[in-house]
Each structure stands twice: as C-alpha cells, then as structure tokens.
Scaffold this active site. Structure first.
Site, PDB file in Angstrom:
ATOM      1  N   SER A 101       0.826  -1.216   0.000  1.00 29.53           N
ATOM      2  CA  SER A 101       0.000   0.000   0.000  1.00 29.53           C
ATOM      3  C   SER A 101       0.856   1.260   0.000  1.00 29.53           C
ATOM      4  CB  SER A 101      -0.925  -0.001   1.219  1.00 29.53           C
ATOM      5  OG  SER A 101      -0.165  -0.189   2.407  1.00 29.53           O
ATOM      6  N   ASN A 105      -2.277  -2.663  13.250  1.00 30.22           N
ATOM      7  CA  ASN A 105      -3.733  -2.482  13.199  1.00 30.22           C
ATOM      8  C   ASN A 105      -4.184  -1.228  13.949  1.00 30.22           C
ATOM      9  OD1 ASN A 105      -3.632  -4.840  11.807  1.00 30.22           O
ATOM     10  ND2 ASN A 105      -4.531  -6.116  13.430  1.00 30.22           N
ATOM     11  N   SER A 122     -13.830  27.441 -27.386  1.00 30.31           N
ATOM     12  CA  SER A 122     -13.955  26.223 -28.179  1.00 30.31           C
ATOM     13  C   SER A 122     -12.911  26.269 -29.286  1.00 30.31           C
ATOM     14  CB  SER A 122     -15.354  26.158 -28.790  1.00 30.31           C
ATOM     15  OG  SER A 122     -15.340  25.390 -29.971  1.00 30.31           O
ATOM     16  N   LYS A 158     -17.788  30.819 -28.574  1.00 28.57           N
ATOM     17  CA  LYS A 158     -18.128  30.097 -27.346  1.00 28.57           C
ATOM     18  C   LYS A 158     -17.337  30.530 -26.123  1.00 28.57           C
ATOM     19  CE  LYS A 158     -19.737  25.989 -27.450  1.00 28.57           C
ATOM     20  NZ  LYS A 158     -20.934  25.356 -26.934  1.00 28.57           N
ATOM     21  N   ASN A 207     -17.255  28.551 -22.599  1.00 28.07           N
ATOM     22  CA  ASN A 207     -17.809  27.382 -21.922  1.00 28.07           C
ATOM     23  C   ASN A 207     -17.507  27.409 -20.424  1.00 28.07           C
ATOM     24  OD1 ASN A 207     -18.843  26.307 -24.292  1.00 28.07           O
ATOM     25  ND2 ASN A 207     -16.896  25.315 -24.792  1.00 28.07           N
ATOM     26  N   GLU A 214     -18.866  22.736 -15.006  1.00 28.69           N
ATOM     27  CA  GLU A 214     -19.195  21.381 -15.486  1.00 28.69           C
ATOM     28  C   GLU A 214     -18.357  20.325 -14.773  1.00 28.69           C
ATOM     29  OE1 GLU A 214     -19.655  21.348 -20.030  1.00 28.69           O
ATOM     30  OE2 GLU A 214     -18.780  23.299 -19.585  1.00 28.69           O
ATOM     31  N   TYR A 272      -9.803  -6.509  12.482  1.00 26.95           N
ATOM     32  CA  TYR A 272      -9.146  -6.024  11.271  1.00 26.95           C
ATOM     33  C   TYR A 272      -9.088  -7.108  10.192  1.00 26.95           C
ATOM     34  CZ  TYR A 272      -5.612  -4.229   8.067  1.00 26.95           C
ATOM     35  OH  TYR A 272      -4.952  -3.815   6.939  1.00 26.95           O
ATOM     36  N   GLN A 318      -7.509  -2.045   4.094  1.00 25.61           N
ATOM     37  CA  GLN A 318      -6.482  -1.226   3.446  1.00 25.61           C
ATOM     38  C   GLN A 318      -7.082  -0.457   2.271  1.00 25.61           C
ATOM     39  OE1 GLN A 318      -2.302  -2.596   3.097  1.00 25.61           O
ATOM     40  NE2 GLN A 318      -2.771  -2.917   0.945  1.00 25.61           N
ATOM     41  N   LYS A 338      -8.297   3.630   1.753  1.00 23.02           N
ATOM     42  CA  LYS A 338      -7.477   4.833   1.571  1.00 23.02           C
ATOM     43  C   LYS A 338      -7.589   5.536   0.224  1.00 23.02           C
ATOM     44  CE  LYS A 338      -4.322   3.133   4.968  1.00 23.02           C
ATOM     45  NZ  LYS A 338      -5.152   1.874   5.076  1.00 23.02           N
TER      46      LYS A 338
HETATM   47  N1  ARG Z   1      -1.292  -1.257   5.261  1.00 26.52           N
HETATM   48  C1  ARG Z   1      -2.241  -1.738   6.192  1.00 26.52           C
HETATM   49  C2  ARG Z   1      -3.559  -1.014   6.034  1.00 26.52           C
HETATM   50  O1  ARG Z   1      -3.559   0.001   5.456  1.00 26.52           O
HETATM   51  C3  ARG Z   1      -1.742  -1.543   7.582  1.00 26.52           C
HETATM   52  C4  ARG Z   1      -2.259  -2.522   8.563  1.00 26.52           C
HETATM   53  C5  ARG Z   1      -1.763  -3.865   8.245  1.00 26.52           C
HETATM   54  N2  ARG Z   1      -2.081  -4.794   9.265  1.00 26.52           N
HETATM   55  C6  ARG Z   1      -1.871  -6.093   9.105  1.00 26.52           C
HETATM   56  N3  ARG Z   1      -2.185  -6.854  10.067  1.00 26.52           N
HETATM   57  N4  ARG Z   1      -1.421  -6.569   7.989  1.00 26.52           N
HETATM   58  O2  ARG Z   1      -4.610  -1.457   6.463  1.00 26.52           O
END
Ligand code: ARG
Length: 463
Positions: free
Chosen positions: A24, A111, A278, A284, A286, A291, A318, A323, A326
């Site tokens: 991530s 977590n 345009s 024009k 716009n 929009e 969890y 993840q 985000k």
């Molecule tokens: N990158 C993970 C997330 O955004 C962080 C937590 C990961 N926890 C785990 N037990 N793998 O959720």
C-alpha cells in the site's frame, strides 16, 4: 531471499503479484506525518511508563525526527517490499539507530497504528475542508450583500414561480454549506478518540498509558473497546458522507451556473479566468469549471459507496480489506477540495446581468401570487377563490400575449367586479420581492440583514 519483515516464519519472499496486490506504500505514504507523530507519542508513553529505557526512547525520538527530515526533503526511498508506510518508517529507523528501533513496536500493532494514522489524517482533512467551505460561504455572502435587491426569477420545477433576489439565492447556498460544516465538525467530534494501544485486537499485557497517548495526539480520550478500535472505519464513512452531501450541493450550484451562463438565460457572465473557449466555435465561452465540479461529484459518491461495500461483510476485527479505505478517500477529499476552490473562484468572479435577470423575473406570470394575495388582503376573498380569479386573469392575459399588469381595469373587473385600480401597485417584480418580508423571505431588506449577519459571523471565525 527470506522475507525482509517477518523472516522468522517465512522461508521465501512474496511472489511479485503478491507484492503488487499487498503493498500500500504507493498510496499510504501520504500518511507519513501522521505515522511519525503517532510513533513519537507511543515512544514517549513507553518511556514515561518505564516500558522502554530513557536511552532507547531518546534514540527512537531522534531517529524518527531524522526520518521525518528525510521524507520532508524528498530524499527518503519508499520501498514496495516493505509494504506500507509503517514498515518503511520503522525499517529506516532501524538503519539509523539499530536495535532500539525494534522496541518501538512494543505494545502496538499495525492495526491500531493504521487506525490512529488514518484518524489523525482525517481529522486534519476535516479541519482543512471546513476552512475551504467557510471561504466559499464568504464568497457567496459577499455576492449576497452586493446583490441583496437584484431581482431574478425564482423557480420551482424549473418553471417561473415567484420573483426572488440574487442575494437570496446566494444565501440559500450559504445555509446549505453551513449544514455541511456542521456535519464535518460533527464527524470530527466523534472521531476524536485514540485507538493506539488497542494493539492487534485484544489490548496488551504491557502497563501502557493510553490516556497519555491520546492526550499527546490531541484526542479527547482513548477508544473504549480494543476490538472496535482496530475494526472501525465509521469516521471515514462519516467524512465521506459529509463530503458527498457537500459535493452534491456544489454540483447543484454548478448546474445553476451552467444554466445561467447560457446565452438563453444570460443571467451571469463568468470571468475569463473560469471559462474556456472552443477550438472550432469562436463565439463560445464554456463554463468548464462548473461542469467539472458537477462531473466530479460521482467520484466522491463512489468513494463512499465503495467503502460501505467493502466494510459490510467484514467480521471483527481487522481484515486486510480495510487497506482499501485509503485510495478512494484520498481521491474524494482531494476532489472536493479542488471543487471548493474552483467554486469559490467562480463565485467571486461571476457577474450577474441585472437587466436580464429582472426581465426574466417578470416572465411566466411570476407575479400571479401577488395578485391573488391582493384579492385576499384587500377584497377579503378566501385564498382558493382568489387563486381561481387570478387563474382566469392569467388565461386572458396569456391569450392576449401580455403581462398581468398590461390588462385594463375593465378587463379585470369583467372577471371580478370588486377589483380597483389599486391592484396595479402590487403588479411588479420589485414590489413583489419587497413584499416578501416574512422571516427568511426574499425581501431585499431581509436579504441584506442575513448577508451582513453571515459576513460578521464568518469574519469572527477568521480571527
Ligand atoms: N497497510 C495496512 C492497512 O492500510 C496496515 C495494517 C496492516 N495490518 C496487518 N495486520 N497486515 O490497512
């Protein structure tokens, strides 16, 4: 190569595809400030409670500050093999300070760490959005004060209904945005509890002080249930809900601006700064910014829908699914922020055409209610009868292709003999808006007062 992060249990590293689906860091690196802030607070608490030695805490603190400096300076190398922001920071800390880095993760898990980082990030975001919404309110309230008495058509069903003022219309959005801000503040209030110390899910056997960590990070208190702490993303959902409603409001205003800027309406002229031309049609102008504000709304709604869907099937606590909270959130917030800025710019630069709006305000028998009200007030007719008489007069005027004020007294008296020529005094759009003095009504004096009230309040907030 054995696994860099948990080599103990793993003989080999991950498959390339595993790394791709799992990592991530490409998007969660934007949590670096929050991650370091959380770690600093955690380390300080571990020192205060005697879980770590002073020397370790000092080394960790200095190391984290160095990492922070490197990221700030752009010299930090983020690594996918280290999955996420938490492991990237910790790994670099280990390079810098050695084994003490390994003690930072005592009584903590990724977590509760990610839950804390995300809360800190969302909290900052809510504050920033609130400021931007306030700025848009200010732009609208300034327009409202200037154009408190500028008559324009008010619509229901997008059909001419009754004349209103442009200022009144602007203030309608100020009210909508005030509710948006109240929702943002409300979300902030509820999210302001600290999950750090919930550890993986069950809490910890170390004698930590969660109240201290919460306080250092500016949270009102620690979260009360460790399972809930690591599995809750309500605060993101609430933020996206509030953001969605706000984006919907912006989209409605954008839609009105698009309509108003057409040559057919001609109510407003957008500045060159917020229009485009345009490539083929030289005439024009716009309203692209409007929009796009309208068009980008779906991204914000989409992020909310995606997160609701992602969360709905998750057992406590969890799961890695989380993840996925985000990217959509970052995009939605960035989108809303951009739309707020564009809208504030457009509103500030937008020039209403008072003549065109006033002429349009009288179209479509928009003053018919004023005539009916006169029949009620002066002739003491029941409103339903007045409605009927007015309807007949509108029919006659419309057949002749003229406005109500162009009918002769004789023509009016043919429908209702008791009508006198005093009726003509109410048959104009200016008179119409001036008469709407009820609280919250469109009378220019009301609008002026409300605009001033908002300007004063917004100025006070800025101090
Ligand atoms: N990158 C993970 C997330 O955004 C962080 C937590 C990961 N926890 C785990 N037990 N793998 O959720």
């Amino acid at each position: 190569m054995s696994n860099r992060m948990w080599g103990g249990r793993f003989a080999t590293g991950p498959d390339a595809i595993m790394e791709e689906i799992n990592a991530s860091i490409d998007f969660d690196q934007r949590l670096w400030r929050q991650d370091i802030r959380g770690s600093l607070a955690h380390a300080a608490m571990l020192g205060e409670t005697g879980i770590l030695t002073r020397e370790d805490v000092t080394a960790i603190r200095d190391g984290l500050k160095s990492v922070e400096g490197e990221i700030e300076a752009g010299s930090f190398t983020f690594s996918r093999a280290l999955e996420d922001i938490h492991m990237n920071v910790e790994s670099r800390l280990k390079d810098l300070i050695g084994p003490a880095a390994g003690r930072l993760h005592t009584a903590r898990s990724r977590n509760d760490q990610v839950a804390t980082d995300m809360r800190l990030w969302v909290r900052d975001t809510l504050d920033q959005l609130d400021g931007q919404v306030a700025d848009l309110q200010l732009a609208l309230a300034e327009k409202a004060e200037t154009y408190a008495g500028a008559v324009m058509p008010g619509f229901t069903h997008l059909q001419s209904a009754q004349p209103v003022t442009f200022g009144h219309h602007m203030l309608a959005y100020v009210e909508m945005l005030a509710r948006d801000r109240s929702r943002l503040r409300d979300a902030r209030e509820r999210l302001n509890e600290c999950p750090l110390g919930a550890a993986a899910l069950a809490g910890t056997s170390f004698p930590i002080d969660r109240h201290m960590t919460a306080q250092v990070l500016g949270f009102a208190r620690p979260t009360a249930n460790s399972l809930d702490s690591v599995s809750d993303r309500d605060f993101v959902l609430e933020t996206l809900s509030a953001a969605s409603i706000c984006a919907m409001h912006l989209s409605r205003l954008a839609e009105e601006i698009v309509l108003w800027a057409t040559p057919q309406f001609g109510f407003v002229k957008l500045s060159d700064k917020f229009s485009t031309g345009s490539s083929i049609m030289p005439q024009k102008r716009n309203p692209d910014a409007a929009e796009l504000v309208r068009g980008k709304t779906g991204r914000v709604f989409g992020a909310l829908q995606a997160l609701l869907t992602m969360m709905k099937g998750l057992p406590l606590t969890y799961s890695k699914d989380m993840q996925e909270d985000k990217e959509g959130t970052f995009d939605a917030v960035q989108t809303l922020s951009l739309c707020l800025a564009a809208m504030a710019g457009m509103v500030r630069d937008m020039a209403p055409d008072l003549k065109v709006m006033k002429k349009a305000a009288g179209m479509g028998y928009a003053i018919a209610t004023d005539l009916a009200d006169w029949l009620v007030r002066v002739l003491k007719m029941p409103f339903r009868d007045a409605h009927h008489v007015t309807g007949r007069l509108v029919g006659i005027a419309s057949a002749k292709g003229v406005g109500l004020e162009k009918l002769s007294l004789a023509e009016m008296q043919a429908v209702e003999p008791k009508i006198t020529d005093a009726v003509f005094a109410v048959l104009g759009v200016e008179q119409s808006v001036k008469s709407r003095v009820s609280y919250g009504g469109t009378a220019p004096a009301n609008v002026k007062r409300q605009a001033k009230r908002w300007l004063k309040q917004l100025a006070k907030e800025r101090q």
